[in-house]
Design a protein around this motif. Sequence first.
Motif, PDB file in Angstrom:
ATOM      1  N   PHE A 272       9.275   5.440   4.741  1.00  0.00           N
ATOM      2  CA  PHE A 272       8.267   6.307   5.349  1.00  0.00           C
ATOM      3  C   PHE A 272       7.352   6.932   4.295  1.00  0.00           C
ATOM      4  CE2 PHE A 272      12.101   6.255   7.976  1.00  0.00           C
ATOM      5  CZ  PHE A 272      11.581   5.790   9.173  1.00  0.00           C
ATOM      6  N   THR A 273       7.935   7.439   3.222  1.00  0.00           N
ATOM      7  CA  THR A 273       7.113   8.052   2.178  1.00  0.00           C
ATOM      8  C   THR A 273       6.204   7.019   1.516  1.00  0.00           C
ATOM      9  OG1 THR A 273       8.937   7.759   0.606  1.00  0.00           O
ATOM     10  CG2 THR A 273       8.750   9.904   1.682  1.00  0.00           C
ATOM     11  N   ALA A 274       6.718   5.805   1.313  1.00  0.00           N
ATOM     12  CA  ALA A 274       5.907   4.750   0.690  1.00  0.00           C
ATOM     13  C   ALA A 274       4.750   4.344   1.595  1.00  0.00           C
ATOM     14  CB  ALA A 274       6.777   3.543   0.366  1.00  0.00           C
ATOM     15  N   ALA A 275       4.975   4.346   2.908  1.00  0.00           N
ATOM     16  CA  ALA A 275       3.911   3.985   3.839  1.00  0.00           C
ATOM     17  C   ALA A 275       2.781   5.009   3.787  1.00  0.00           C
ATOM     18  CB  ALA A 275       4.468   3.884   5.259  1.00  0.00           C
ATOM     19  N   VAL A 276       3.140   6.297   3.777  1.00  0.00           N
ATOM     20  CA  VAL A 276       2.119   7.350   3.700  1.00  0.00           C
ATOM     21  C   VAL A 276       1.383   7.266   2.366  1.00  0.00           C
ATOM     22  CG1 VAL A 276       1.734   9.840   3.627  1.00  0.00           C
ATOM     23  CG2 VAL A 276       3.384   8.878   5.248  1.00  0.00           C
TER      24      VAL A 276
END
Length: 301
Positions: A272-276
């Motif tokens: 999730f953090t990498a996507a953002v």
Amino acid sequence: MSNDTVLILFPIAVGIVMLGLGLTLTLDDFRRVVRFPKAMVVCLVSQMLILPAICLGLVVAFDLRPELAVGMMLLAASPGGSTASLYSHLFKGDLALNISLTAVNSVLALFTLPVIVNLSVAGFVGSDSSIGLQFDKVIQVFALVLIPIAIGMAIRARFTNAATRMERAVKILSVVVLILMISSVIAGLGEEVFDILGEIIVAVVAFNLISMGLGYFGPRLLRVGERESIASAFEIGLHNASLAITIGMSPTLLDNSTMAMPSVTYGFVMFFTAAVFGVVVSRRVRAGTATGDFSVAPTRV
């Protein structure tokens, strides 16, 4: 399936992940290092030296218990994996650089990971502890990583079309393997998992965000291209959680569920953090292109 059976299958599961990595690599990926000298040096120094130091600072700042402190350092010492290449491809990073970085990092980590883990065990648990990666265990890690990668590279070299067809299936299987590993650790810890999660969630997320930020802004400060910096960010920011979980959980290695929890938490939140992060930095690429910023490096394939 019993938890003991799952633990025995962990090395096989990581072997599948490493096989998938090998299927994406060729000898040219190692030779290509000379094409990215500045980006490669910045990324490797960050990965091998700066990142463990940052992780140590977080461990001390959050006053983590010894097992969790070792688990965090194990995570920091683990190399990037195929997930980094996937995110780099999705968000306009230099995929060729990613693949080369993963290849080099995977080999170097075989030497640096045991050193960092053993120093962490000595520092946080005690030098007389039976926990650690002694020589025989280091050999197991070598075999766990190098043999499947070598087999995957051999398949790609000899049967290129078959390897290409296998890549997608193995990548999907790798995600399934990671989910099963996370589920196994959580099941093994029972209700204690919530207490541990409360202790480490902020430290893990902070480490993930700092890692990606370091991987991106470090190269940019040294005038490395935008796409190369994105590749570096994902390579440094997305560690091989499957490998770290296996080293932490395997009965023949560290054999400690608590030490695996930072990697379990990381393996979940990083998607999730990498996507953002990817959405934010890829917009910079589009903005730079639209305004005629030719400092953005073209993608190499």
